[in-house]
Motif scaffolding. Structure first.
Motif, PDB file in Angstrom:
ATOM      1  N   SER A  80       1.048  -7.198  -5.484  1.00  9.48           N
ATOM      2  CA  SER A  80       0.210  -6.120  -5.994  1.00  9.48           C
ATOM      3  C   SER A  80       0.728  -4.811  -5.413  1.00  9.48           C
ATOM      4  CB  SER A  80      -1.253  -6.338  -5.602  1.00  9.48           C
ATOM      5  OG  SER A  80      -2.076  -5.386  -6.223  1.00  9.48           O
ATOM      6  N   PHE A  81       0.975  -3.851  -6.279  1.00 13.87           N
ATOM      7  CA  PHE A  81       1.516  -2.558  -5.873  1.00 13.87           C
ATOM      8  C   PHE A  81       0.464  -1.489  -6.146  1.00 13.87           C
ATOM      9  CE2 PHE A  81       4.892  -5.301  -7.468  1.00 13.87           C
ATOM     10  CZ  PHE A  81       5.790  -5.322  -6.417  1.00 13.87           C
ATOM     11  N   VAL A  82       0.070  -0.756  -5.112  1.00 16.70           N
ATOM     12  CA  VAL A  82      -0.951   0.278  -5.283  1.00 16.70           C
ATOM     13  C   VAL A  82      -0.425   1.593  -4.720  1.00 16.70           C
ATOM     14  CG1 VAL A  82      -2.882  -1.320  -5.254  1.00 16.70           C
ATOM     15  CG2 VAL A  82      -2.101  -0.341  -3.112  1.00 16.70           C
ATOM     16  N   GLY A  83      -0.715   2.677  -5.426  1.00 18.72           N
ATOM     17  CA  GLY A  83      -0.246   3.976  -4.981  1.00 18.72           C
ATOM     18  C   GLY A  83      -0.964   5.099  -5.695  1.00 18.72           C
ATOM     19  N   ASN A  84      -0.760   6.307  -5.204  1.00 20.27           N
ATOM     20  CA  ASN A  84      -1.423   7.486  -5.752  1.00 20.27           C
ATOM     21  C   ASN A  84      -0.516   8.220  -6.736  1.00 20.27           C
ATOM     22  OD1 ASN A  84      -3.637   7.021  -4.024  1.00 20.27           O
ATOM     23  ND2 ASN A  84      -2.675   8.178  -2.380  1.00 20.27           N
ATOM     24  N   THR A  85      -1.133   8.760  -7.772  1.00 15.90           N
ATOM     25  CA  THR A  85      -0.396   9.564  -8.745  1.00 15.90           C
ATOM     26  C   THR A  85      -0.453  11.036  -8.326  1.00 15.90           C
ATOM     27  OG1 THR A  85      -2.416   9.617 -10.066  1.00 15.90           O
ATOM     28  CG2 THR A  85      -0.736   8.027 -10.695  1.00 15.90           C
ATOM     29  N   ASP A  86       0.556  11.780  -8.737  1.00 13.56           N
ATOM     30  CA  ASP A  86       0.620  13.208  -8.401  1.00 13.56           C
ATOM     31  C   ASP A  86       0.018  14.081  -9.494  1.00 13.56           C
ATOM     32  OD1 ASP A  86       2.037  12.682  -6.013  1.00 13.56           O
ATOM     33  OD2 ASP A  86       3.916  12.523  -7.135  1.00 13.56           O
ATOM     34  N   HIS A  87      -0.011  13.582 -10.720  1.00 14.57           N
ATOM     35  CA  HIS A  87      -0.471  14.380 -11.854  1.00 14.57           C
ATOM     36  C   HIS A  87      -1.504  13.608 -12.666  1.00 14.57           C
ATOM     37  CE1 HIS A  87       3.780  15.902 -11.165  1.00 14.57           C
ATOM     38  NE2 HIS A  87       3.048  16.980 -10.988  1.00 14.57           N
ATOM     39  N   ASP A 142       0.838  -1.189   0.000  1.00 16.95           N
ATOM     40  CA  ASP A 142       0.000   0.000   0.000  1.00 16.95           C
ATOM     41  C   ASP A 142       0.882   1.252   0.000  1.00 16.95           C
ATOM     42  OD1 ASP A 142      -2.255   1.523   0.040  1.00 16.95           O
ATOM     43  OD2 ASP A 142      -2.650   1.297   2.181  1.00 16.95           O
ATOM     44  N   GLU A 143       0.328   2.352  -0.517  1.00 21.09           N
ATOM     45  CA  GLU A 143       1.054   3.629  -0.577  1.00 21.09           C
ATOM     46  C   GLU A 143       2.446   3.421  -1.155  1.00 21.09           C
ATOM     47  OE1 GLU A 143       0.939   5.166   3.361  1.00 21.09           O
ATOM     48  OE2 GLU A 143      -1.236   5.390   3.379  1.00 21.09           O
ATOM     49  N   PHE A 144       2.480   2.668  -2.244  1.00 20.23           N
ATOM     50  CA  PHE A 144       3.755   2.282  -2.845  1.00 20.23           C
ATOM     51  C   PHE A 144       4.419   3.445  -3.563  1.00 20.23           C
ATOM     52  CE2 PHE A 144       6.178   0.158  -6.324  1.00 20.23           C
ATOM     53  CZ  PHE A 144       7.060  -0.553  -5.520  1.00 20.23           C
ATOM     54  N   ALA A 145       3.608   4.383  -4.050  1.00 21.26           N
ATOM     55  CA  ALA A 145       4.155   5.498  -4.820  1.00 21.26           C
ATOM     56  C   ALA A 145       4.703   6.576  -3.895  1.00 21.26           C
ATOM     57  CB  ALA A 145       3.087   6.073  -5.746  1.00 21.26           C
ATOM     58  N   GLY A 146       5.484   7.466  -4.482  1.00 24.52           N
ATOM     59  CA  GLY A 146       6.078   8.582  -3.743  1.00 24.52           C
ATOM     60  C   GLY A 146       7.533   8.770  -4.135  1.00 24.52           C
ATOM     61  N   ARG A 147       7.818   9.792  -4.925  1.00 25.11           N
ATOM     62  CA  ARG A 147       9.182   9.994  -5.415  1.00 25.11           C
ATOM     63  C   ARG A 147      10.159  10.234  -4.279  1.00 25.11           C
ATOM     64  NH1 ARG A 147      10.724   8.590 -10.328  1.00 25.11           N
ATOM     65  NH2 ARG A 147      12.248  10.271 -10.390  1.00 25.11           N
ATOM     66  N   GLU A 148       9.651  10.757  -3.154  1.00 26.88           N
ATOM     67  CA  GLU A 148      10.548  11.070  -2.042  1.00 26.88           C
ATOM     68  C   GLU A 148      10.901   9.840  -1.212  1.00 26.88           C
ATOM     69  OE1 GLU A 148       6.510  10.783  -0.454  1.00 26.88           O
ATOM     70  OE2 GLU A 148       7.397  11.729  -2.227  1.00 26.88           O
ATOM     71  N   LYS A 149      10.209   8.725  -1.442  1.00 26.80           N
ATOM     72  CA  LYS A 149      10.462   7.523  -0.657  1.00 26.80           C
ATOM     73  C   LYS A 149      11.745   6.832  -1.119  1.00 26.80           C
ATOM     74  CE  LYS A 149       5.629   6.560   0.437  1.00 26.80           C
ATOM     75  NZ  LYS A 149       4.528   5.573   0.364  1.00 26.80           N
ATOM     76  N   THR A 150      12.338   6.110  -0.208  1.00 27.48           N
ATOM     77  CA  THR A 150      13.542   5.347  -0.538  1.00 27.48           C
ATOM     78  C   THR A 150      13.304   3.876  -0.236  1.00 27.48           C
ATOM     79  OG1 THR A 150      14.464   5.712   1.677  1.00 27.48           O
ATOM     80  CG2 THR A 150      15.058   7.298  -0.050  1.00 27.48           C
ATOM     81  N   ALA A 151      14.040   3.023  -0.907  1.00 25.86           N
ATOM     82  CA  ALA A 151      13.910   1.579  -0.704  1.00 25.86           C
ATOM     83  C   ALA A 151      15.294   0.954  -0.646  1.00 25.86           C
ATOM     84  CB  ALA A 151      13.089   0.958  -1.832  1.00 25.86           C
ATOM     85  N   ASN A 152      15.399  -0.102   0.117  1.00 27.07           N
ATOM     86  CA  ASN A 152      16.658  -0.834   0.234  1.00 27.07           C
ATOM     87  C   ASN A 152      16.995  -1.474  -1.113  1.00 27.07           C
ATOM     88  OD1 ASN A 152      18.466  -3.057   0.658  1.00 27.07           O
ATOM     89  ND2 ASN A 152      18.090  -2.828   2.859  1.00 27.07           N
ATOM     90  N   LYS A 153      18.180  -1.173  -1.654  1.00 25.39           N
ATOM     91  CA  LYS A 153      18.554  -1.697  -2.967  1.00 25.39           C
ATOM     92  C   LYS A 153      18.577  -3.228  -2.973  1.00 25.39           C
ATOM     93  CE  LYS A 153      21.986  -1.394  -6.660  1.00 25.39           C
ATOM     94  NZ  LYS A 153      21.985  -2.841  -6.901  1.00 25.39           N
ATOM     95  N   ALA A 154      19.050  -3.822  -1.880  1.00 23.02           N
ATOM     96  CA  ALA A 154      19.082  -5.282  -1.805  1.00 23.02           C
ATOM     97  C   ALA A 154      17.674  -5.856  -1.856  1.00 23.02           C
ATOM     98  CB  ALA A 154      19.793  -5.730  -0.528  1.00 23.02           C
TER      99      ALA A 154
END
Length: 706
Positions: free
Chosen positions: A314-321, A274-286
């Protein structure tokens, strides 16, 4: 009770429940829908109103006595102590205490830890070791002088789920329903009123179920807020687990190297982020790397032996535009965190569900009809995971050989999932297979087309299928048809760079440069683009088809130039009956008024059919249009086709144009919002379309005048 509800109760007695009852019993109990429907299924699986009311009171009483509210945890703990044993409904998780070599449970709402659990219970319900499971549990209290021994003991536990499901019975009963009835039954089962959705919108809702029926299926849905993207994963099934995109680690998701215990992918059919989107978010590369490997190969490894699993993602998230902004300036994956905005990750997605086509969920969308108890349907869907329906298209269609193996696999997995959900009995026709094949191909094409924008090493692919007679049919996406001027462009500038330029005062020059580049790319692009009929000084004969759920169309764009100079316009449409259809007629008249110089006179005559259910209301509304035209230079008259033989839907002018529409003026999806305001109420371009076609034919004016 509707005819469909009566039919549902007749064939699936004991496995369906009236969906509005969930709200009636929930109160302030923060429990998933499948928990409540499990209880309602025990006491309210009937169409007898008296029995339903009795069952509701019984369920309310059970929740009142046994559901644990966090604020009342102390009172329930006291009750267990005083009585020695008590039944509770709570979310329970179990872990191994290596120091004492024993299993210990944690009750989420009750707030007790170190509850003794025997090994047999853990072996029977291994999911307890991975995450919390909603259960009905008997908790015992036995005080011990030994401080190391917990007084809490888990005596019995029963996860909330239906005990037995007869899949063959389910498959055989499917034949009692038409395709439309079955789709409506599924829509009611997930809680929605079928009348509030068009055909394509219903299929997009059912597309969300594919991760439950297909192993190792990867789905992404990005769109505006409030469209119910996560509901199907949090409330619908006890076999799905919804987690926040930023709250998962490699040990929790895949495997813990310290003890070798497998993570969520080994125990759940679906893991949704959930809330998968967000350009400011970071994820562990591994984590991203191991996810990509798992999504491609169904296995993963962390330095030890490779392990396999069947969980779908399943990946769900909000778009900004909105869509045109993304297509012009970046891509449809722009909202993803940078670590996931990666071509290798995106290429492993089997389907992109266009969340911008899903309407914001409102109260009037929810059904009061009957649907499957969600736990019953969840067990059916789980059973279907072991089957493969992808070859059911082979007798009718062949996917283009130019499409890569990865694209082909994605298309067939999506097609198989849709067939399992809608046609578990194999009753699909050629036309129905084609409809689902097109949706499956479109869902993958949306992924592949965006990859071509993100990574220049990915070529554009001609997505088409071939019929048994050799006819080739090209597949397009709705946004490709709606915004052909942007769809195939490569992004000109990074969005961050655009913001910087705007701040420095160079925005006007940037817009000029981008516009020039857009024009040049549009001209030079070799692939033919589907075009929307636009207002032009020279209307021409032709035939145009429009896909369901697209926007950007109005009566003025469709008809405006064809009505120029006309003094008499005859609209034949037998279905100007309901309020919204008569509103369409009024908007057609408004369009003619706007285009008519004040010194000219135009007459519009409507031939329609009577609304037998409410003919007086229909007459009043049509007469009100006539009255509204007084003094405008445009007159409106109407008449019923009393012969009942007029089935044509067309617009004929005395200037020699005939406009044939398969849906007449009813090209927009019916509004369902009963109060408040929407742009669609005021601007036709903001309404979603039904699928329809329009044909423009030119003939001698004397024929039209006659």
């Amino acid at each position: 009770m509707s005819d469909l509800d009566a039919k549902i109760n007749e064939h699936f007695a004991g496995f369906v429940v009236r969906k509005d009852l969930v709200k009636a019993v929930k109160g302030n109990a923060i429990v998933p829908t499948y928990v409540l429907e499990y209880l309602l299924g025990q006491y309210c699986a009937t169409d007898d109103e008296a029995s339903i009311q009795t069952g509701i009171e019984t369920v309310k009483d059970i929740l009142r006595k046994h559901y644990v509210h966090r604020s009342e945890a102390g009172l329930i703990q006291s009750t267990i102590k005083e009585k020695g044993r008590y039944k509770v409904i709570d979310q329970v998780s179990v872990s191994l205490n290596e120091k004492t070599d024993s299993y210990e449970a944690v009750f989420d709402n009750l707030g007790i830890k170190k509850v003794a659990v025997d090994s047999g219970t853990v072996k029977a319900h291994p999911k307890l070791l991975v995450t919390g499971v909603w259960c009905i549990a008997d908790v015992q209290y036995e005080f011990s002088e030994d401080a190391r021994v917990s007084p809490w003991i888990l005596e019995t536990i029963k996860p909330i789920q239906i005990a037995k499901v007869d899949y063959e019975q389910y498959r055989s009963l499917r034949s009692a329903f038409t395709t439309d009835e079955w789709i409506d039954l599924l829509m009611q089962s997930i809680g929605f009123k079928p009348e509030a959705f068009g055909r394509r919108s219903k299929l997009l809702q059912l597309l969300r179920l594919i991760p439950y029926v297909e192993r190792n299926y990867n789905l992404i849905e990005l769109g505006p807020k409030g469209t119910g993207k996560s509901h199907i994963y949090s409330e619908f099934s006890p076999h799905g687990q919804l987690i926040s995109g930023g709250e998962v680690s490699i040990p929790k998701l895949f495997v813990n190297n310290s003890n070798g215990r497998i993570g969520l992918v080994g125990y759940w059919d679906v893991v949704a982020f959930d809330e998968f989107a967000g350009r400011e978010k970071t994820a562990n590369k591994a984590l991203v790397d191991i996810m990509k490997n798992y999504m491609a190969n169904k296995s993963f490894s962390r330095g030890i032996n490779p392990m396999g699993a069947e969980a779908s993602f399943s990946f769900v998230g909000n778009t900004d535009h909105n869509v045109p902004f993304m297509l012009k300036n970046s891509d449809l994956f722009e909202a993803l965190p940078s670590q996931f905005h990666d071509s290798a990750f995106i290429d492993r997605l089997h389907a992109y569900l266009p969340g911008w086509e899903i309407d914001v969920i409102r109260g009037e969308m929810f059904t009061k009809g009957y649907g499957f108890i969600v736990d019953y349907l969840a067990e059916i869907l789980r059973h279907l995971r072991s089957e493969d329906f992808s070859n059911r298209a082979d007798p009718f269609f062949k996917v283009s050989e130019k499409i890569s193996t990865r694209d082909r696999d994605a298309i067939y997995k999506t097609l198989s999932g849709l067939l399992k959900v809608i046609f578990p009995d194999g009753s699909q026709t050629e036309a129905e297979v084609e409809e689902l094949l097109r949706l499956a191909m479109e869902s993958r094409k949306r992924v592949k087309d965006q990859l071509a924008r993100i990574d220049s090493t990915y070529p554009e692919v001609d997505f088409h299928y071939v019929r048994a007679d050799g006819t080739k049919t090209r597949v397009t996406t709705v946004e490709e048809e709606e915004f052909p001027q942007f769809y195939h462009l490569r992004p000109m500038l990074d969005p961050k760079a655009q913001d910087t330029e705007s701040a420095s005062g160079d925005e006007e020059q940037r817009q000029t440069d981008v516009a020039a580049s857009v024009t040049e790319q549009s001209r030079s692009h070799a692939q033919p683009q589907p075009q929307m009929p636009e207002v032009s000084p020279a209307p021409a004969e032709g035939h145009h088809e429009f896909a369901e759920n697209r926007k950007g169309l109005s009566y003025d764009k469709l008809f405006g130039t064809y009505l120029e100079g006309a003094r008499r316009i005859v609209v034949t449409d037998p279905y100007i009956r309901f309020f919204y259809q008569i509103r369409n007629m009024m908007e057609f008249v408004e369009m003619v008024i706007r285009r008519t110089p004040p010194e000219d006179q135009v007459s519009i005559h409507l031939v329609t059919g009577p609304d037998d259910g409410n003919i007086s209301r229909q007459r009043d509304l049509l007469d009100s249009i006539s009255a509204a035209c007084t003094g405008t230079g445009v007159s409106f008259t109407w008449a019923f086709d009393t012969s009942g033989t007029a089935h044509a839907r067309d617009i004929v002018t005395d200037t020699g144009w005939k406009i044939v529409l398969d849906r007449g003026l009813d090209i927009f999806q019916a509004p369902i919002k009963t109060d408040g305001f929407t742009l669609g109420d005021r601007l036709q371009e903001h309404r979603m379309l039904k699928s329809f076609y329009v044909t423009y034919v030119k003939f001698e004016p004397r024929i039209a005048a006659g």
